[in-house]
Design a protein around this motif. Structure first.
Motif, PDB file in Angstrom:
ATOM      1  N   ILE A  50      -2.577  13.698  -5.456  1.00  0.00           N
ATOM      2  CA  ILE A  50      -1.402  14.430  -4.981  1.00  0.00           C
ATOM      3  C   ILE A  50      -0.110  13.701  -5.307  1.00  0.00           C
ATOM      4  O   ILE A  50       0.844  14.294  -5.802  1.00  0.00           O
ATOM      5  CB  ILE A  50      -1.495  14.665  -3.455  1.00  0.00           C
ATOM      6  CG1 ILE A  50      -2.756  15.480  -3.127  1.00  0.00           C
ATOM      7  CG2 ILE A  50      -0.249  15.373  -2.931  1.00  0.00           C
ATOM      8  CD1 ILE A  50      -3.015  15.642  -1.653  1.00  0.00           C
ATOM      9  N   ASP A  51      -0.104  12.401  -5.049  1.00  0.00           N
ATOM     10  CA  ASP A  51       1.133  11.632  -5.195  1.00  0.00           C
ATOM     11  C   ASP A  51       0.803  10.299  -5.861  1.00  0.00           C
ATOM     12  O   ASP A  51       0.132   9.453  -5.275  1.00  0.00           O
ATOM     13  CB  ASP A  51       1.757  11.405  -3.819  1.00  0.00           C
ATOM     14  CG  ASP A  51       3.110  10.702  -3.892  1.00  0.00           C
ATOM     15  OD1 ASP A  51       3.531  10.347  -5.013  1.00  0.00           O
ATOM     16  OD2 ASP A  51       3.723  10.519  -2.826  1.00  0.00           O
ATOM     17  N   CYS A  52       1.286  10.112  -7.071  1.00  0.00           N
ATOM     18  CA  CYS A  52       0.961   8.885  -7.819  1.00  0.00           C
ATOM     19  C   CYS A  52       1.549   7.640  -7.170  1.00  0.00           C
ATOM     20  O   CYS A  52       1.109   6.525  -7.461  1.00  0.00           O
ATOM     21  CB  CYS A  52       1.426   9.007  -9.264  1.00  0.00           C
ATOM     22  SG  CYS A  52       3.212   9.167  -9.451  1.00  0.00           S
ATOM     23  N   SER A  53       2.527   7.828  -6.282  1.00  0.00           N
ATOM     24  CA  SER A  53       3.081   6.660  -5.586  1.00  0.00           C
ATOM     25  C   SER A  53       2.069   6.067  -4.609  1.00  0.00           C
ATOM     26  O   SER A  53       2.252   4.949  -4.125  1.00  0.00           O
ATOM     27  CB  SER A  53       4.362   7.041  -4.836  1.00  0.00           C
ATOM     28  OG  SER A  53       4.086   7.971  -3.804  1.00  0.00           O
ATOM     29  N   ASN A  54       1.006   6.800  -4.333  1.00  0.00           N
ATOM     30  CA  ASN A  54      -0.049   6.310  -3.449  1.00  0.00           C
ATOM     31  C   ASN A  54      -1.239   5.733  -4.222  1.00  0.00           C
ATOM     32  O   ASN A  54      -2.267   5.429  -3.616  1.00  0.00           O
ATOM     33  CB  ASN A  54      -0.531   7.438  -2.531  1.00  0.00           C
ATOM     34  CG  ASN A  54       0.513   7.839  -1.507  1.00  0.00           C
ATOM     35  OD1 ASN A  54       1.262   6.990  -1.014  1.00  0.00           O
ATOM     36  ND2 ASN A  54       0.584   9.137  -1.183  1.00  0.00           N
TER      37      ASN A  54
END
Length: 234
Positions: free
Chosen positions: A83-87
């Motif tokens: 969902i979120d590459c920052s994770n």
């Protein structure tokens, strides 16, 4: 016609002083020959470990003087968030319980096996028979060389096995990168120390001077090697 009589000696028949001169002269040759023979075994263990850990060693060197290495991950991040590459979680961030779970799921199944059980045996129809099995529940680390069957596997895996058994005692910020670095360092340190062993250990050098290409070597009294045909020597 002239007849020449030679007095030749095996290594053990020489004086202690001459033996030490030969040891000093041959130590580097022995080291090079032994490490050339064992080098392919080291590399085989190394390549198998790389495949297991999805890493690649690079720019490494090892010899009598020391060793150095670098390594990289073939896939980093280790975990990708859909969902979120920052994770995304990278190897240097994989610590604590997440690191333990990663090792438990991705490494240990390949280096452990079910604990071995066997019954006491008895003779049935003159044949010795006993029952044995391996537990599907209780796991133990197999032999010390589960990657290739060669002893060098142990030095690559020892830090992982130690971490797996005592992970709660490690600092909270101890990461997968730290663990893999320990594995490579343990391995190359062992490799380097074997260079030192074959060059520095007098007993090892003496043993080698009795075997392999040195086994039938003959010497003059002063330690020079006789290079003539052995068939002509009585």
């Amino acid at each position: 016609m002239k007849t020449i009589t030679l007095q030749l000696y095996t290594f053990d028949e020489l004086s202690e002083e001459v033996q030490k001169e030969i040891i000093e002269r041959e130590r580097w040759n022995i080291m090079d020959q032994c490490m050339e023979a064992y080098g392919s075994d080291y590399v085989t263990s190394l390549r198998t470990f790389e495949k297991l850990t999805n890493t690649q060693s690079c720019s490494w060197s090892v010899n009598y003087s020391g060793y150095n290495f670098n390594f990289k991950y073939n896939n980093n991040p280790i975990f990708e968030c859909p969902i979120d590459c920052s994770n995304d979680i990278y190897a240097e961030e994989l610590c604590g319980k997440l690191l333990f779970r990663y090792i438990n799921n991705n490494i240990m199944p390949y280096i452990t096996q079910g604990r071995y059980y066997s019954s006491s045996g008895k003779y049935i129809n003159e044949k010795y028979t006993y029952k044995y099995r391996r537990s599907r529940i209780i796991k133990s680390v197999g032999d010390d060389c589960p990657l290739t069957g060669m002893c060098y596997d142990f030095y690559l895996l020892e830090p992982i096995i130690k971490y797996y058994k005592t992970w709660c005692s490690y600092p909270d910020n101890f990461s997968l990168t730290d663990l893999i670095e320990q594995c490579y360092d343990s391995f190359f340190k062992c490799w380097h120390e074997e260079y030192e062993y074959w060059a520095n250990d007098e007993n090892a050098i003496r043993e080698e001077l009795h075997n392999n290409q040195y086994e039938d070597r003959l010497y003059y009294m002063d330690g020079r090697v006789y290079s003539g045909p052995l068939d002509d020597v009585a």
